[in-house]
Design an enzyme around this catalytic site. Structure first.
Site, PDB file in Angstrom:
ATOM      1  N   SER A 468      71.913 -25.863 -19.896  1.00 56.25           N
ATOM      2  CA  SER A 468      71.043 -25.018 -20.699  1.00 56.25           C
ATOM      3  C   SER A 468      69.570 -25.405 -20.611  1.00 56.25           C
ATOM      4  O   SER A 468      68.931 -25.211 -19.588  1.00 56.25           O
ATOM      5  CB  SER A 468      71.553 -25.041 -22.144  1.00 56.25           C
ATOM      6  OG  SER A 468      71.146 -23.895 -22.839  1.00 56.25           O
ATOM      7  N   ASP A 479      61.511 -24.923  -8.740  1.00 56.94           N
ATOM      8  CA  ASP A 479      60.875 -23.695  -8.246  1.00 56.94           C
ATOM      9  C   ASP A 479      59.391 -23.904  -7.959  1.00 56.94           C
ATOM     10  O   ASP A 479      58.844 -23.340  -7.009  1.00 56.94           O
ATOM     11  CB  ASP A 479      61.065 -22.554  -9.254  1.00 56.94           C
ATOM     12  CG  ASP A 479      62.502 -22.061  -9.306  1.00 56.94           C
ATOM     13  OD1 ASP A 479      63.256 -22.360  -8.361  1.00 56.94           O
ATOM     14  OD2 ASP A 479      62.871 -21.387 -10.287  1.00 56.94           O
ATOM     15  N   LYS A 493      75.101 -23.155 -17.488  1.00 55.23           N
ATOM     16  CA  LYS A 493      74.962 -22.340 -18.705  1.00 55.23           C
ATOM     17  C   LYS A 493      73.592 -21.657 -18.697  1.00 55.23           C
ATOM     18  O   LYS A 493      72.570 -22.316 -18.800  1.00 55.23           O
ATOM     19  CB  LYS A 493      75.105 -23.208 -19.956  1.00 55.23           C
ATOM     20  CG  LYS A 493      74.896 -22.452 -21.262  1.00 55.23           C
ATOM     21  CD  LYS A 493      75.014 -23.390 -22.458  1.00 55.23           C
ATOM     22  CE  LYS A 493      74.751 -22.664 -23.777  1.00 55.23           C
ATOM     23  NZ  LYS A 493      73.349 -22.251 -23.924  1.00 55.23           N
TER      24      LYS A 493
END
Length: 731
Positions: A468, A479, A493
């Site tokens: 999460s 990224d 998740k």
């Protein structure tokens, strides 16, 4: 507006007739639902049907899902119910929805009462078997995982399952050196405790189990929180509570002090020590002492907690005293306790490579905690994971570390806001994550402050237990190309939960309905992908310790599917793409020659074989032979560790864990001093994965130092401003 609509829906909802459930007269006894629980279930159903990310009507189809989830919650390994029990309850498959709407939960409580009766019967049979003993020369096996098996067809089949279970329990103790007399005493006490444990459950426990079966039938991460569970969740987020500053454990029906929090009332009093047993609690000096011997731990804890600056009087049986020893009365003033042990922590690790010494800053973050209430009230000192990490980064900069590693292993998430702000400490302003609501609208959530707390080399260490909010942070760092993600693929998740207070919706004067932690959105990476199901794939992968087939989002049959949205507008830094292949080559070379890694991979392979086999021999000679092989492997790894590091104390974590041989005991059966010593040994054992992660960061630093073009790092940024982050998200 939402609250008003929900209350109107709840008030005007039409109640259906409750379905009858007849599985025998004895089910009429036992625990029964309270009226407020039936009302809370009805209100929760209205909220879930309207405002869940994946709204699903409470109908016959949902009733069947709830029924299956309820049975799974009660008896996951199919050790108590038999097929005839399931057949008798089959009428409930399509009528639990009616029971909820009619505000009559008699039927699900009857299911639990049958379960409780079966628990008594099974453990009663287990205790009877102890009088007979076992023949360990026979060739037979015990299957220890039965979740995927069908229900036992008859009582005779179930008795055979339990005979083998008890035989395995006995054999484990026998192999650990216990005498037959000791074994009978230990197991009889263990099975009797299991019977008493089921007797101590209350109506609110049954209701919580049933309501969680309902919420988890919709998605794996929606939950019902009763009053006590809601309080515990609040404590886990704010990392503070009002109490005496002691960690308690249940040992032989005693509430036992396991740890004293430094600076807390219990420690400062000088009157309590580890191992002391609390047998009575009184509110105030002149209050009546309540005997808590044999109580559930959470019930005793609830008595000890209270308002700040109030007095609690404890009746204590000292650690060194026998059952009939002299008691002492200890009066303490309750204070607000900060759970520093669960807060972010730092360390500086030294890495020597030839004539060069590197200093790597390590920050371990157990969760993304945040005191929501204090923050909303404008408290400047509210507890916050991002703020704590920012402070630690400042200290590490003063200590002139060469790189920073953020350890998120087994960090299962927490506050969405904290994950965004933590990311901002390394990227400055810019998008961090995207959020899609139930209507399909996608919003980019950004960090809005430009202050960067650390701009140097960065690594993020994850494993399958990183979920999460941890995945949001790791994915954003990846990224942007801001740092290397190292370890196992994460949990997977990709959903956001928010807390709905049912008492506020119902406008109750006093809390009685509890709360819903409900999925309201799905989050996506800034590159448009999602961590849902797939998790975050590390740049530098370590051997996978956990089994993806048993643990992770992909193991849930009702998990949301993987999907993709449009990428956000952000500018990644590309320098790590050039470095990564070189670092990976160095990592692979170390792993091939590191005896600790070789032993770890052997352990993983052996563990996978055991899980696949899913059975153990009940023949003593065969089990002893298996034990001898494991001990030989242990000695081999110890020898390899000594050759590689020059000191047996540097042995690997798997070798350490295997050195703690199976003693056949359960956690609450071990001597407290031994348990604490073993726990310390595990903490002190060499962490070979962390050690390699530090080497990887050392490689990055050396490559950056060797090439000035790499050393001139650009701070990632993203133009423009986006919508403010959702402040109430819980991940």
């Amino acid at each position: 507006m939402i609250k008003k609509l929900l209350w109107m829906v709840f008030a005007l909802a039409t109640a259906a007739h409750a379905a009858s459930f007849d599985v025998g007269t004895p089910l009429t006894s036992g625990l029964k639902p309270l009226q407020q629980q039936s009302q809370a279930a009805h209100l929760a159903a209205e909220v879930l049907a309207r405002y869940h990310y994946k709204p699903m009507p409470l109908d016959d189809a949902m009733s069947e899902k709830i029924f299956n989830q309820y049975l799974k919650s009660l008896d996951p390994e199919k050790m108590f119910f038999v097929q005839t029990d399931i057949d008798q309850m089959s009428g409930l498959r399509t009528t639990l929805d009616d029971a909820i709407f009619a505000e009559d939960l008699t039927a699900p409580f009857a299911v639990f009462n049958l379960y409780a009766r079966r628990v008594h019967e099974r453990f009663g049979y287990a205790r009877a078997l102890l009088k007979e003993g076992f023949d360990f020369t026979k060739k037979e096996v015990f299957q220890y995982e039965r979740e995927k098996d069908p229900w036992s067809k008859s009582e005779n089949v179930m008795r055979e399952v339990w005979r083998k279970r008890v035989k395995n329990d006995w054999l484990r103790l026998k192999l650990a050196g216990k005498t037959d007399k000791n074994i009978v005493e230990i197991l009889d006490k263990r099975y009797g405790h299991s019977q008493r444990r089921i007797d101590r459950l209350k109506s609110e426990d049954v209701f919580q189990i049933f309501m969680n079966a309902y919420t988890m039938a919709i998605d794996p991460h929606s939950n019902y929180l009763g009053l006590r569970a809601a309080q515990d969740f609040d404590i886990s987020m704010k990392l503070s509570l009002v109490g005496i500053g002691a960690t308690l454990a249940e040992k032989d029906d005693y509430t036992t002090i396991r740890e004293l929090v430094p600076g807390g009332p219990a420690a400062l009093s000088g009157k309590l020590e580890i191992g002391d047993r609390i047998v009575g609690v009184s509110q105030g000096q002149g209050g009546v002492i309540t005997d808590v011997l044999g109580w559930r731990l959470d019930d005793t804890v609830a008595l000890i907690r209270g308002a700040a600056e109030s007095t609690v009087l404890l009746d204590v049986l000292p650690a060194k005293a026998g059952p009939d020893g002299k008691h002492k009365l200890v009066s303490l003033i309750r204070k607000r306790i900060t759970l520093e042990e669960q807060s972010a922590k730092k360390a500086v690790l030294t890495l020597k490579e030839g004539n060069t010494t590197r200093h790597i800053g390590l920050i371990s973050l157990p969760s993304f905690y945040e005191d929501f209430e204090a923050r909303q009230k404008g408290n400047q000192d509210f507890k916050s994971a991002a703020r704590d990490v920012a402070r630690l980064l400042g200290e590490l900069k003063q200590e002139k570390v060469d790189a920073v590693l953020i350890d998120l292993r087994n960090n299962s998430g927490g506050s969405l806001t904290e994950s965004i702000e933590l990311t901002g400490l390394f990227i400055g302003k810019g998008p961090v994550v995207q959020q899609r609501d139930a209507n399909g609208a996608v919003k980019v959530l950004r960090n809005t402050t430009s202050d960067v707390a650390w701009s140097g080399p960065l690594g993020v260490l994850i494993n399958r237990g990183s979920a999460s909010a941890s995945e949001i942070f790791a994915a954003a760092i990846q990224d942007y190309g801001r740092g290397l993600v190292i370890g196992e693929p994460s949990f997977g998740k990709g959903t956001v939960q928010s807390i709905f207070n049912l008492d506020r919706l119902a406008r109750n004067d006093k809390p009685k309905f509890g709360e819903l932690k409900m999925t309201i959105a799905q989050f996506f990476r800034i590159d448009g992908g999602t961590t849902q199901l797939r998790g975050v794939t590390p740049d530098i992968a370590f051997p996978t310790v956990s089994d993806p087939e048993d643990f992770g989002e992909s193991t849930f049959d009702n998990a949301l599917p993987w999907m993709q949205v449009k990428a956000a507008d952000y500018t990644p830094a590309d320098n790590l793409k050039t470095l990564a292949p070189i670092i990976l080559t160095r990592n692979e070379a170390r792993e091939m020659n590191d005896k600790d890694f070789i032993c770890l991979q052997e352990d993983i392979a052996e563990s996978k074989l055991r899980r696949k086999k899913n059975q153990v021999s009940l023949n003593e000679a065969e089990r002893r032979q298996e034990r001898n092989i494991q001990e030989a492997q242990l000695k081999s790894c110890e020898s390899a560790g000594k050759n590689a590091h020059g000191d047996v104390a540097s042995q690997s974590a798997p070798a350490k864990s295997r050195a703690l041989q199976d003693d056949g005991l359960q956690a609450n059966e071990r001597n407290l001093a031994t348990e604490l010593a073993d726990e310390k040994a595990r903490k002190d054992a060499k962490d070979i994965l962390l050690n390699e992660a530090i080497h990887i960061l050392g490689d990055e630093v050396s490559l950056l130092d060797a090439d000035a073009s790499f050393a001139a790092r650009e701070k990632p940024s993203s133009p423009g401003q986006g919508a403010a982050a959702v402040r109430s998200g819980a991940l």
